[in-house]
Design an enzyme around this catalytic site. Structure first.
Site, PDB file in Angstrom:
ATOM      1  N   TYR A  63       0.853  -1.179   0.000  1.00  0.00           N
ATOM      2  CA  TYR A  63       0.000   0.000   0.000  1.00  0.00           C
ATOM      3  C   TYR A  63       0.901   1.245   0.000  1.00  0.00           C
ATOM      4  O   TYR A  63       1.483   1.614   1.020  1.00  0.00           O
ATOM      5  CB  TYR A  63      -0.898   0.032   1.240  1.00  0.00           C
ATOM      6  CG  TYR A  63      -1.977  -1.021   1.297  1.00  0.00           C
ATOM      7  CD1 TYR A  63      -2.273  -1.813   0.198  1.00  0.00           C
ATOM      8  CD2 TYR A  63      -2.714  -1.217   2.457  1.00  0.00           C
ATOM      9  CE1 TYR A  63      -3.277  -2.776   0.254  1.00  0.00           C
ATOM     10  CE2 TYR A  63      -3.720  -2.168   2.522  1.00  0.00           C
ATOM     11  CZ  TYR A  63      -3.993  -2.951   1.418  1.00  0.00           C
ATOM     12  OH  TYR A  63      -4.993  -3.901   1.495  1.00  0.00           O
ATOM     13  N   GLY A 215     -18.625   2.107  -2.121  1.00  0.00           N
ATOM     14  CA  GLY A 215     -19.499   3.274  -2.080  1.00  0.00           C
ATOM     15  C   GLY A 215     -20.881   3.032  -2.649  1.00  0.00           C
ATOM     16  O   GLY A 215     -21.780   3.860  -2.488  1.00  0.00           O
TER      17      GLY A 215
END
Length: 342
Positions: A63, A215
Site C-alpha cells: 500500500y 461506495g
C-alpha cells in the site's frame, strides 16, 4: 468497543477493523495525490480509530510501497499494545504503482516480513498473510514460510487473503489459519456458497472488506457519478449495471431513513449480524467517515428488517449488485464479480 474472536482459538479483536489502504493507494493501484493535509488526516483517522476502541488495523506492505506502514507506525507510537496489526504481503509493484504480479516464494515472504517489521518499528506482526496465492509456488511453501516466522516470534497469527476453498484447506493443513480476508457485503455475497461454510468448518474467522461495496451501498452514487478507477475494477459500477444497482439501493436508503441513520450504517449493521466470526473493515481515510460508520454499532435492525435485506440481496456471484428491487424474484446476470484487487 465490542470484541470478536478471529478463528475458533484465535485472538480477540475489535468487532470492526480499520482498513488503511485508502490512505496510501487508490483502488486499482494508482497512488493518490498526497499533501500535508491528507497525510495529517490519514494519521488522525488511525489515531481516532484507536481512541474509539478499534484494535484491528489492516495494512499491506505494498500500500503506497511502504507508505501505509510508515503512517501506521506514527499512529501507534507509544500505544503498540492497543493495536492488532494485520499486514498483507507479496504483491510486486512498479514505482508508479502498477501491479507486476505476486511473489510467494519462501525467501521473498521472509524478506517482506523483515522490511515490514522495520517500517512498523515492532518486534512482531500480529496477523501476517500473503495477499494472493502465487500460482507459480506451491501454496504450502508460502504458508510454511509464515509458519517459520511464527515459530521465530516475528508473527503471531497466520492469515490468508483472496483464496479459493482448495487453498484455504491447504493453508490450514500446513498451519492453523486464524483469519480469511475476503470481500463480503450485501452487494457481494459469493462467499456464502462455499468459503464461509468452509471457514466455519475449519474454525477460521472472516475479515470482510468492501462492506459498502466501494461506495455503492452508501447512496452517494446518485447520477451515476463514479470514480473511473473504481468503474474499471468493478463491472457492477459500469453502465447499465450501475443504473440497475442504484435502483436496487433505493430499498437500503428507505430502510436507513426509517431508522434515522445512513445507508452505510445499515450495510455495516447487516454485516455485523451475519455472525460473531465476521469482522468488517471500515475502509476510510477521513475521521468524519470513521465516526459515521462506527455509528453502525449502535443500530439494531429488527429480524423483519434483516430478513427483508436478505430477500433483496443474493449470494450469486453473477448478479449485478446483490440487492434486488422489491418484488424481484431472481437477480439478473449482470456482473457482480470484481476483477483482481490489489
Amino acid at each position: 468497543m465490542k470484541t470478536r474472536r478471529l478463528g475458533r482459538d484465535g485472538p480477540l479483536v475489535s468487532a470492526i477493523g480499520l482498513g488503511c489502504m485508502r490512505m496510501s493507494t487508490i483502488m486499482g493501484g494508482r497512488q493518490p495525490e498526497r499533501d500535508s493535509h491528507s497525510e495529517r488526516e490519514g494519521l488522525s483517522t488511525i489515531e481516532a480509530a484507536l481512541d474509539a476502541g478499534i484494535t484491528l488495523l489492516n495494512t499491506g506492505d505494498f500500500y503506497g510501497m511502504g507508505h501505509n506502514e510508515a503512517l501506521v507506525v506514527r499512529a501507534i507510537c507509544r500505544r503498540r499494545d492497543r493495536a492488532f496489526i494485520s499486514v498483507k504481503c507479496g504483491i510486486q509493484r512498479t514505482h508508479t504503482g502498477a501491479i507486476l504480479g505476486m511473489d510467494g516464494r519462501p525467501t521473498s515472504i521472509k524478506n517482506y516480513a523483515t522490511y515490514s517489521l522495520q517500517r512498523l518499528g515492532v518486534d512482531y506482526v500480529d496477523l501476517y498473510q500473503p495477499a494472493r496465492a502465487d500460482p507459480s509456488v506451491p501454496y504450502e511453501e508460502t504458508i510454511g514460510a509464515i509458519a517459520e516466522l511464527i515459530s521465530e516470534g516475528k508473527v503471531r497469527y497466520l492469515g490468508v487473503s483472496e483464496v479459493n476453498a482448495d487453498n484455504l484447506r491447504r493453508a490450514h493443513s500446513t498451519h492453523p489459519v486464524a483469519a480469511l480476508e475476503i470481500e463480503y457485503s450485501l452487494a457481494s455475497r459469493f462467499i456464502e456458497r462455499k468459503m464461509l461454510p468452509l471457514a466455519r468448518e475449519l474454525g477460521i474467522g472472516v475479515v470482510a472488506y468492501g462492506v459498502v461495496s466501494q461506495g455503492l451501498l452508501t447512496g452517494t452514487m446518485r447520477g451515476g457519478v463514479v470514480n473511473e478507477q473504481l468503474a474499471a475494477s468493478f463491472s457492477r459500477l459500469q453502465g447499465a449495471n450501475l443504473r440497475k444497482n442504484l435502483e436496487a439501493v433505493d430499498f437500503l436508503e428507505q430502510l436507513a431513513k426509517s431508522n434515522g441513520c445512513r445507508p452505510a450504517q445499515v450495510a455495516i449493521s447487516w454485516m455485523l449480524s451475519r455472525g460473531d466470526d465476521i469482522v468488517p473493515l471500515i475502509g476510510t481515510s477521513r475521521r468524519s467517515r470513521l465516526s459515521e460508520n462506527l455509528g453502525a454499532l449502535d443500530i439494531t435492525l429488527s429480524m423483519h428488517e434483516l430478513n427483508a435485506l436478505d430477500t433483496r440481496s443474493s449470494p450469486a456471484p453473477s448478479s449485478a449488485a446483490g440487492l434486488k428491487p422489491p418484488g424481484a424474484a431472481v437477480p439478473g446476470s449482470t456482473g457482480n464479480s470484481p476483477k483482481r484487487r490489489a
